[in-house]
Design a protein around this motif. Structure first.
Motif, PDB file in Angstrom:
ATOM      1  N   HIS A  38       6.566   9.645  -1.718  1.00  0.00           N
ATOM      2  CA  HIS A  38       6.598   9.228  -0.124  1.00  0.00           C
ATOM      3  C   HIS A  38       5.443  10.610   0.022  1.00  0.00           C
ATOM      4  O   HIS A  38       4.588  10.198   1.147  1.00  0.00           O
ATOM      5  CB  HIS A  38       7.731   9.845   0.477  1.00  0.00           C
ATOM      6  N   PHE A  87      -2.348   7.664   3.461  1.00  0.00           N
ATOM      7  CA  PHE A  87      -2.534   7.261   4.670  1.00  0.00           C
ATOM      8  C   PHE A  87      -3.398   8.119   5.508  1.00  0.00           C
ATOM      9  O   PHE A  87      -4.116   8.174   6.509  1.00  0.00           O
ATOM     10  CB  PHE A  87      -1.186   6.884   5.489  1.00  0.00           C
ATOM     11  N   CYS A  98      -4.823   1.444   7.802  1.00  0.00           N
ATOM     12  CA  CYS A  98      -4.364   0.116   8.245  1.00  0.00           C
ATOM     13  C   CYS A  98      -5.468  -0.780   8.780  1.00  0.00           C
ATOM     14  O   CYS A  98      -5.356  -1.774   9.037  1.00  0.00           O
ATOM     15  CB  CYS A  98      -3.376   0.306   9.473  1.00  0.00           C
ATOM     16  N   THR A 128      -1.801   3.616  11.498  1.00  0.00           N
ATOM     17  CA  THR A 128      -1.788   4.424  10.218  1.00  0.00           C
ATOM     18  C   THR A 128      -1.180   5.860  10.761  1.00  0.00           C
ATOM     19  O   THR A 128      -0.759   6.474   9.497  1.00  0.00           O
ATOM     20  CB  THR A 128      -3.419   4.817  10.212  1.00  0.00           C
ATOM     21  N   TRP A 162       2.861   5.639  10.441  1.00  0.00           N
ATOM     22  CA  TRP A 162       3.108   5.514   8.874  1.00  0.00           C
ATOM     23  C   TRP A 162       2.753   7.031   8.117  1.00  0.00           C
ATOM     24  O   TRP A 162       4.020   7.295   7.171  1.00  0.00           O
ATOM     25  CB  TRP A 162       2.402   4.537   8.072  1.00  0.00           C
ATOM     26  N   THR A 163       1.769   7.754   8.438  1.00  0.00           N
ATOM     27  CA  THR A 163       1.723   8.923   7.943  1.00  0.00           C
ATOM     28  C   THR A 163       3.049   9.951   8.302  1.00  0.00           C
ATOM     29  O   THR A 163       3.612  10.508   7.390  1.00  0.00           O
ATOM     30  CB  THR A 163       0.585   9.588   8.543  1.00  0.00           C
ATOM     31  N   TYR A 165       5.943   8.752   9.430  1.00  0.00           N
ATOM     32  CA  TYR A 165       7.159   8.131   8.758  1.00  0.00           C
ATOM     33  C   TYR A 165       7.277   8.869   7.317  1.00  0.00           C
ATOM     34  O   TYR A 165       8.351   9.389   6.947  1.00  0.00           O
ATOM     35  CB  TYR A 165       7.132   6.790   8.641  1.00  0.00           C
ATOM     36  N   THR A 190      12.453   1.909   6.038  1.00  0.00           N
ATOM     37  CA  THR A 190      11.099   1.042   5.866  1.00  0.00           C
ATOM     38  C   THR A 190      11.349  -0.146   6.271  1.00  0.00           C
ATOM     39  O   THR A 190      10.344  -0.750   6.935  1.00  0.00           O
ATOM     40  CB  THR A 190      10.757   1.065   4.353  1.00  0.00           C
ATOM     41  N   MET A 228      10.873   0.150  10.030  1.00  0.00           N
ATOM     42  CA  MET A 228       9.691   0.485  10.263  1.00  0.00           C
ATOM     43  C   MET A 228       8.758  -0.662  10.292  1.00  0.00           C
ATOM     44  O   MET A 228       7.904  -0.815  11.175  1.00  0.00           O
ATOM     45  CB  MET A 228       9.034   1.461   9.379  1.00  0.00           C
ATOM     46  N   PHE A 229       8.944  -1.426   9.259  1.00  0.00           N
ATOM     47  CA  PHE A 229       7.918  -2.551   9.531  1.00  0.00           C
ATOM     48  C   PHE A 229       8.405  -3.533  10.628  1.00  0.00           C
ATOM     49  O   PHE A 229       7.330  -4.319  11.297  1.00  0.00           O
ATOM     50  CB  PHE A 229       8.225  -3.399   7.946  1.00  0.00           C
ATOM     51  N   GLU A 288       6.831  -2.082  13.691  1.00  0.00           N
ATOM     52  CA  GLU A 288       5.517  -2.234  13.862  1.00  0.00           C
ATOM     53  C   GLU A 288       5.053  -3.736  14.311  1.00  0.00           C
ATOM     54  O   GLU A 288       4.370  -4.048  15.018  1.00  0.00           O
ATOM     55  CB  GLU A 288       4.873  -1.693  12.592  1.00  0.00           C
TER      56      GLU A 288
END
Length: 215
Positions: free
Chosen positions: A97, A104, A116, A140, A143-144, A146, A178, A181-182, A185
């Motif tokens: 991770h 990212f 992204c 981006t 996600w960084t 996260y 995760t 998160m998807f 988003e």
């Protein structure tokens, strides 16, 4: 990628995560073998990705050989590693991770294209349009943050809670987070992107999977 294929892949990931949880809570040689198994998957992936005619083939063969050697060494040392497998799992979880956070985050530096945004270019003709550019840059960054948060929580639970709690978080918990998160988003696109720039979650996964599998 159909919904059924995606469901099958998610089921497979869930079964692997369940196996990791069970072997972690019942330490044995199998625990170390499961820990080492991603090395074999990486070796296989490298050989599949780069055909014999590709310039990267020789490098891929060398990396595959190193992965197989690493797996063999871990298996041979499994008796000694059974009592220390927790540290190996922690290194694997946090290391993966942290690498994603760096991958990212470094693209957010001045003069670089956010990761992204690069991915968006796979399906959009013009990623320089202000709404799409701002959104993909923001994603981006999200996600960084996260992946960084996952690293922090992993370390906090490993050193501050029971090993069982950390095991559940590092496997099932991380997968659930995760997935959420998807989903978040994908939902956010409705508010921050014009209709012409939105693509569905399944389409996103299909495009990314296809691009990552290319030599």
């Amino acid at each position: 990628m159909t919904a059924w294929r995606l469901a099958a892949k998610l089921l497979g990931i869930g079964l692997v995560a369940a196996l990791v949880v069970w072997t972690s809570l019942h330490p044995s040689r199998l625990t170390v073998w499961v820990l080492a198994s991603p090395l074999l998957l990486l070796a296989w992936a490298q050989r599949q990705r780069w055909p014999a005619t590709h310039p990267q083939h020789t490098r891929a063969r060398a990396l595959s050989a190193l992965c197989v050697l690493g797996f063999a060494l871990l298996v041979l040392a499994s008796d000694a590693l059974v009592t220390r497998f927790g540290w190996l799992y922690l290194t694997q979880h946090v290391g993966a991770h942290a690498a994603l956070a760096v991958a990212f985050g470094r693209t957010l530096l001045p003069g670089r294209t956010p990761l992204c945004t690069q991915m968006a270019a796979w399906v959009h003709d013009d990623v320089t349009e202000p709404p799409l550019w701002r959104y993909t840059r923001g994603v981006t960054l999200a996600w960084t943050l996260y992946f960084t948060a996952i690293c922090g929580l992993s370390l906090l639970l490993f050193f501050g809670a029971s090993f069982a709690s950390w095991t559940w978080f590092s496997t099932i918990g991380t997968l659930v987070c995760t997935g959420l998160m998807f989903a978040l988003e994908n939902f956010a696109r409705r508010f921050f992107l014009p209709a012409k720039d939105r693509i569905g979650l399944l389409r996103t996964i299909e495009v990314v999977s296809r691009q990552l599998s290319r030599p």
